[in-house]
Motif scaffolding. Structure first.
Motif, mmCIF file in Angstrom:
data_model
loop_
_atom_site.group_PDB
_atom_site.id
_atom_site.type_symbol
_atom_site.label_atom_id
_atom_site.label_comp_id
_atom_site.label_asym_id
_atom_site.label_seq_id
_atom_site.Cartn_x
_atom_site.Cartn_y
_atom_site.Cartn_z
ATOM 1 N N ILE A 451 -20.458 25.302 -69.743
ATOM 2 C CA ILE A 451 -19.834 24.247 -68.993
ATOM 3 C C ILE A 451 -19.035 23.277 -70.078
ATOM 4 C CG2 ILE A 451 -20.436 22.233 -67.625
ATOM 5 C CD1 ILE A 451 -22.907 23.517 -67.145
ATOM 6 N N THR A 452 -17.682 23.219 -69.706
ATOM 7 C CA THR A 452 -16.652 22.844 -70.866
ATOM 8 C C THR A 452 -16.468 21.445 -70.785
ATOM 9 O OG1 THR A 452 -15.723 24.847 -71.128
ATOM 10 C CG2 THR A 452 -14.534 23.108 -71.927
ATOM 11 N N VAL A 453 -16.384 20.712 -71.851
ATOM 12 C CA VAL A 453 -15.794 19.396 -71.755
ATOM 13 C C VAL A 453 -14.421 19.374 -72.520
ATOM 14 C CG1 VAL A 453 -15.969 16.983 -72.824
ATOM 15 C CG2 VAL A 453 -18.148 17.947 -71.487
ATOM 16 N N ALA A 454 -13.347 19.097 -72.133
ATOM 17 C CA ALA A 454 -12.061 19.276 -72.785
ATOM 18 C C ALA A 454 -11.606 17.682 -73.077
ATOM 19 C CB ALA A 454 -11.192 20.061 -71.894
ATOM 20 N N LEU A 461 -15.020 9.429 -79.816
ATOM 21 C CA LEU A 461 -15.011 10.985 -79.993
ATOM 22 C C LEU A 461 -13.624 11.168 -80.301
ATOM 23 C CD1 LEU A 461 -16.746 11.821 -76.710
ATOM 24 C CD2 LEU A 461 -17.760 11.902 -79.026
ATOM 25 N N LYS A 462 -13.491 12.457 -81.241
ATOM 26 C CA LYS A 462 -12.110 12.640 -81.842
ATOM 27 C C LYS A 462 -11.546 13.877 -80.931
ATOM 28 C CE LYS A 462 -12.593 10.064 -85.660
ATOM 29 N NZ LYS A 462 -14.124 9.458 -85.514
ATOM 30 N N ASP A 463 -10.992 13.601 -79.676
ATOM 31 C CA ASP A 463 -10.545 14.625 -79.032
ATOM 32 C C ASP A 463 -11.411 15.899 -78.992
ATOM 33 O OD1 ASP A 463 -8.732 15.576 -77.478
ATOM 34 O OD2 ASP A 463 -7.044 16.181 -79.125
ATOM 35 N N LEU A 464 -12.431 15.877 -78.647
ATOM 36 C CA LEU A 464 -13.458 17.037 -78.596
ATOM 37 C C LEU A 464 -13.499 17.789 -77.304
ATOM 38 C CD1 LEU A 464 -16.786 15.230 -80.041
ATOM 39 C CD2 LEU A 464 -15.008 16.333 -81.393
ATOM 40 N N THR A 465 -13.486 19.279 -77.850
ATOM 41 C CA THR A 465 -13.622 19.996 -76.422
ATOM 42 C C THR A 465 -14.744 20.920 -76.831
ATOM 43 O OG1 THR A 465 -11.029 20.421 -75.968
ATOM 44 C CG2 THR A 465 -12.686 22.178 -75.407
ATOM 45 N N VAL A 466 -15.547 20.935 -76.149
ATOM 46 C CA VAL A 466 -17.021 21.382 -76.359
ATOM 47 C C VAL A 466 -17.624 22.227 -75.179
ATOM 48 C CG1 VAL A 466 -19.446 20.708 -77.059
ATOM 49 C CG2 VAL A 466 -17.451 19.210 -77.784
ATOM 50 N N ASP A 467 -17.995 23.466 -75.575
ATOM 51 C CA ASP A 467 -18.773 24.231 -74.333
ATOM 52 C C ASP A 467 -20.470 23.995 -74.607
ATOM 53 O OD1 ASP A 467 -16.302 25.574 -73.592
ATOM 54 O OD2 ASP A 467 -16.236 26.943 -75.252
ATOM 55 N N PHE A 468 -20.825 23.537 -73.356
ATOM 56 C CA PHE A 468 -22.418 23.565 -73.141
ATOM 57 C C PHE A 468 -22.833 24.766 -72.586
ATOM 58 C CE2 PHE A 468 -20.913 19.086 -73.612
ATOM 59 C CZ PHE A 468 -21.959 18.489 -74.256
ATOM 60 N N PRO A 469 -23.692 25.620 -73.024
ATOM 61 C CA PRO A 469 -24.199 26.728 -72.492
ATOM 62 C C PRO A 469 -25.068 26.592 -71.257
ATOM 63 C CG PRO A 469 -25.507 26.260 -74.492
ATOM 64 C CD PRO A 469 -24.372 25.172 -74.439
ATOM 65 N N ALA A 653 -33.008 22.061 -55.629
ATOM 66 C CA ALA A 653 -32.759 23.580 -55.277
ATOM 67 C C ALA A 653 -31.636 24.395 -55.662
ATOM 68 C CB ALA A 653 -32.348 23.449 -53.482
ATOM 69 N N GLU A 654 -30.500 24.143 -55.706
ATOM 70 C CA GLU A 654 -29.080 24.805 -56.083
ATOM 71 C C GLU A 654 -29.300 24.310 -57.744
ATOM 72 O OE1 GLU A 654 -27.218 26.960 -54.489
ATOM 73 O OE2 GLU A 654 -28.442 26.504 -52.784
ATOM 74 N N PRO A 655 -28.766 25.534 -58.634
ATOM 75 C CA PRO A 655 -28.627 25.309 -59.894
ATOM 76 C C PRO A 655 -27.973 23.816 -60.219
ATOM 77 C CG PRO A 655 -28.312 27.358 -59.253
ATOM 78 C CD PRO A 655 -28.425 26.949 -58.070
ATOM 79 N N THR A 656 -28.519 23.158 -61.113
ATOM 80 C CA THR A 656 -27.964 21.598 -61.206
ATOM 81 C C THR A 656 -27.810 21.285 -62.780
ATOM 82 O OG1 THR A 656 -29.135 20.964 -59.383
ATOM 83 C CG2 THR A 656 -28.613 19.197 -60.704
ATOM 84 N N LEU A 657 -26.938 20.727 -63.139
ATOM 85 C CA LEU A 657 -26.785 20.222 -64.546
ATOM 86 C C LEU A 657 -27.576 18.890 -64.641
ATOM 87 C CD1 LEU A 657 -25.458 19.897 -67.580
ATOM 88 C CD2 LEU A 657 -23.481 18.995 -66.596
ATOM 89 N N TYR A 658 -28.600 18.822 -65.554
ATOM 90 C CA TYR A 658 -29.378 17.395 -65.829
ATOM 91 C C TYR A 658 -28.991 16.922 -67.101
ATOM 92 C CZ TYR A 658 -32.328 18.563 -61.796
ATOM 93 O OH TYR A 658 -32.396 18.730 -60.508
ATOM 94 N N VAL A 659 -28.617 15.550 -67.122
ATOM 95 C CA VAL A 659 -28.433 15.068 -68.455
ATOM 96 C C VAL A 659 -29.195 14.218 -68.648
ATOM 97 C CG1 VAL A 659 -26.808 13.522 -69.812
ATOM 98 C CG2 VAL A 659 -25.852 15.742 -68.353
#
Length: 738
Positions: A451-454, A461-469, A653-659
């Protein structure tokens, strides 16, 4: 003289007798729900606050914070109390770090005395005073403007409701002013209009005059009409208008002061070559260095007072903040530390300071700064009582008091009192948890995707692009102010997520585990089936309620300018129901007895599948000790967060992203193992969990770590490491987990 407590029975306390030394730093430990907060906040602080209030006349007392008197036989040796809790500062749009700490007061006094050119007294540098505030934004630094890009749906025609504003759609009051004047085609989607036609629809003016079929002379564009109706009015706004403003406007920096909040004259004044607006945007550490270069003898006292305030913030690890930062954006941990700034400079001694987990929100690297603060308050001649789970704070305490041995009905007893070295040799829950150190996860779970933050530039934040598995447990780490919350906010904004934060539950005085889990209906049905009465008779808000207290169990008497009095209802003796209703039983329990059941006991004694489904998840998250009738307003921050997690376990129920924002807040070391099992359950159900956390146990348990830093504020905002926790090294987080 010690603080002497005899027979404390507040909440779950079991006639606790304890003597607490004055002039010392005392840490109160125990598992979550053991009763330590009941002793410290609801007994000691409450009685100290109440007795101080009693010294004021009735009219004044009615305007002071209300303290409920504790259930205790004897309590002596108290001092005036200052409670520094985790509640966010909140405030309004005019409340900033500078105003809440009084640092802004000293800074504007400095500018009024030595600033060039001279413009007047210090109120000319106050954005809350007409003499200083920017007239365009009234000192807010922002203005509300139309979000014109939200006004139209270009894929619809006017007849299909292309104008999304209330009252402007087909059949709406204003519709005919645009569709029926002959200047626009009502049946053509707006995307097929010329740019000039869309400009004329929105703004009128020259664009409208240039149309082939000119609109009437009194034609008013959509934007002008919206702003006249909704923004340029002094009337009290209805809920409908407020909803429209929230949906179709946005805030942006004031075009005149550009966020400085002050009028033109005040904005131009400088000290050491800087305006006060520029100083408000400097990090506190940098600002302190600059103020230290002020040498004019006439302002030496002001300079010293300002440096004291700024130095206290640096000491508490808040040097990355700036004075213009809105208090509404501060975390609970930041709020708690900000509240202490004033007290560091206080001349009062022999005060009673009560802290609620002061290390919340602090990276292990930063805990020492809070320890320094606590010691400083003690060394000034005060008594400092701290409810805390952090071993580093326990290690420096003059004395530790542990309440336990368990939670809820299983707690409420004094199980240890002594020094930290003696605690480690005891067999209490805290001692056992201190001895158990879980190693870093040897075999992390494999991700199923990313799951990508671009291009994240929020805050520092210094113009970060991060991939969350995906479908694993990721922990965001880094020192306070390094950018963890900013990156999590970008993740939510870009990808959408269920956020479980530290905010209190939306509750009222009638909210309990019964109402929150929705099991009230099946409970009433059980009693209705057993009694033959309608289910409404078993509701304290309906037919079965005691007629004298309306099902509250207490009677509130308004004593005008004196404190109101709340007493147990003499008719139902606090049982809330009529005598007839209370005669009917299920498994030997009346409907009033159900309120006194713990969640764990209710799972055994109430034979209903819906009840088990509703309560099972609360039991799984370690809240089985809560009583079914316990008001949710009495829950700690950590308990509230686990209630939210339980709700997600029940509803997901459905796959969800939890923060999640520091889910270990309020948790004893032993209870963190329960939390980790819950996080594992979410992942095993196919969900993705991203957790902002400083706790070493949670970091070691992660499948993936994203470490931000290297420092706070402008010194952070970079990804130092991303990968399995075993590979983390050469950072402050790596040093903390060992």
């Amino acid at each position: 003289m010690d603080i002497r407590i005899r027979g404390a029975r507040t909440n779950n306390l079991k006639a606790v007798d304890v003597d607490i030394p004055r002039g010392r730093l005392v840490v109160f430990a125990g598992v979550s729900g053991s009763g330590k907060s009941s002793l410290v906040f609801d007994t000691i602080a409450a009685e100290a606050g109440h007795q101080l209030n009693e010294t004021f006349p009735p009219f004044t007392r009615n305007r002071l914070p209300k303290w409920s008197r504790p259930e205790v036989e004897e309590i002596k040796g108290l001092s005036p109390v200052v409670v520094i809790d985790q509640r966010r500062l909140g405030g309004n749009a005019r409340s900033t770090v500078g105003t809440i700490t009084d640092a802004w007061t000293y800074l504007r006094l400095l500018f009024s005395r030595i600033g060039t050119p001279h413009v007047g007294e210090s109120n000319h540098f106050s954005f809350n005073d007409p003499a200083g505030m920017c007239p365009t934004c009234s000192g807010l630094g922002e203005v509300v403007v139309s979000a014109v890009e939200r006004f139209l749906d270009l894929d619809r025609s006017l007849a299909e409701g292309a104008i999304l504003l209330p009252g402007f759609g087909n059949g709406g009051y204003w519709y005919a002013q645009y569709a029926d004047i002959g200047s626009f085609t009502a049946d053509t989607p707006l995307r097929e209009w010329t740019p000039q036609e869309r400009e004329a629809l929105l703004y009128g003016g020259a664009a409208a005059a240039a149309l082939g079929v000119r609109p009437p002379a009194d034609y008013e564009g959509i934007v002008a009409r919206f702003e006249r109706i909704y923004l340029h009015t002094s009337d009290n706004l209805s809920d409908r208008k407020q909803e429209a403003i929230a949906r179709f406007t946005r805030s942006q920096s004031c075009p005149d002061c550009h966020g400085d909040r002050l009028n033109e004259a005040s904005r131009g004044v400088t000290v050491l070559g800087h305006t006060i607006g520029e100083l408000s945007r400097m990090e506190v550490t940098e600002l302190a260095d600059l103020v230290g270069r002020v040498t004019e003898p006439a302002v030496a006292p002001v300079r010293a007072a300002l440096l004291d305030r700024l130095g206290a913030m640096v000491t508490m690890g808040l040097g990355y903040l700036h004075l213009g930062r809105a208090t509404t954006t501060l975390s609970g941990g930041e709020s708690q530390r900000i509240k202490t700034v004033k007290h560091l400079g206080s001349s009062l001694v022999e005060m009673l300071y009560v802290f609620d987990e002061p290390t919340v929100g602090l990276h292990p690297h930063d805990v020492q700064s809070m320890i320094t603060l606590l010691r400083q308050l003690r060394d000034q001649g005060n008594t400092v009582l701290v409810v805390e789970h952090d071993p580093a704070v326990m290690a420096v305490a003059d004395q530790i008091v542990e309440i336990g041995p368990d939670a809820g009905a299983g707690g409420g007893e004094l199980v240890f009192q002594g020094r930290f070295e003696d605690l480690k040799a005891a067999r209490t829950a805290t001692a056992l948890a201190l001895a158990a150190q879980a190693p870093a996860k040897a075999a992390p779970r494999a991700a199923t995707g990313v799951i990508t933050v671009a291009g994240a530039t929020r805050n520092n934040l210094k113009d970060l692009t991060v991939d969350f598995p995906a479908q694993v447990l990721t922990v965001l780490t880094g020192v306070a102010g390094s950018g963890k919350s900013s990156l999590a906010a970008e993740l939510v904004a870009q990808q959408g997520a269920v956020v479980i934060d530290q905010r209190a539950l939306s509750t009222n005085r009638r909210s309990t585990p019964i109402t929150y889990t929705g099991i009230a209906t099946p409970i009433r049905k059980l009693f209705a089936q057993a009694s033959g009465l309608p289910a409404g008779h078993f509701s304290a808000n309906s037919a079965g309620a005691c007629p004298d207290c309306n099902g509250l169990g207490v009677i509130y008497t308004d004593l005008a300018f004196m404190d109101g009095q709340e007493t147990v209802c003499q008719t139902c003796q606090g049982r809330r129901f009529t005598p007839e209703v209370l005669t009917h039983r299920v498994n030997g329990l009346s409907i009033a007895d159900v309120d006194d059941l713990t969640i764990h006991d209710a799972l055994d004694l109430l034979p209903d599948a819906a009840i088990r489904r509703g309560l099972g998840h609360l039991d799984r998250v370690g809240l089985g000790y809560l009583r079914l009738g316990q008001p949710l307003t009495t829950l700690s921050g950590g308990e509230c967060q686990r209630v939210k997690i339980a709700k997600e376990l029940r509803d997901s129920a459905e796959p969800t992203l939890y923060v999640m924002d520091e889910p270990t807040t309020g948790l004893h070391l032993r209870d963190i193992a329960t939390l980790l099992r819950i996080l594992d359950q979410l992942v095993e159900q196919g969900h993705t969990a991203v957790v902002i956390e400083h706790n070493v146990q949670v970091i070691r348990h992660a499948d993936w770590v994203i470490d931000l830093g290297p420092g706070p504020g402008k010194h952070g905002g970079q990804v130092l490491y991303e990968g399995p926790v075993a590979g983390l090294k050469d950072t402050a987080t790596a040093d903390a987990i060992g």
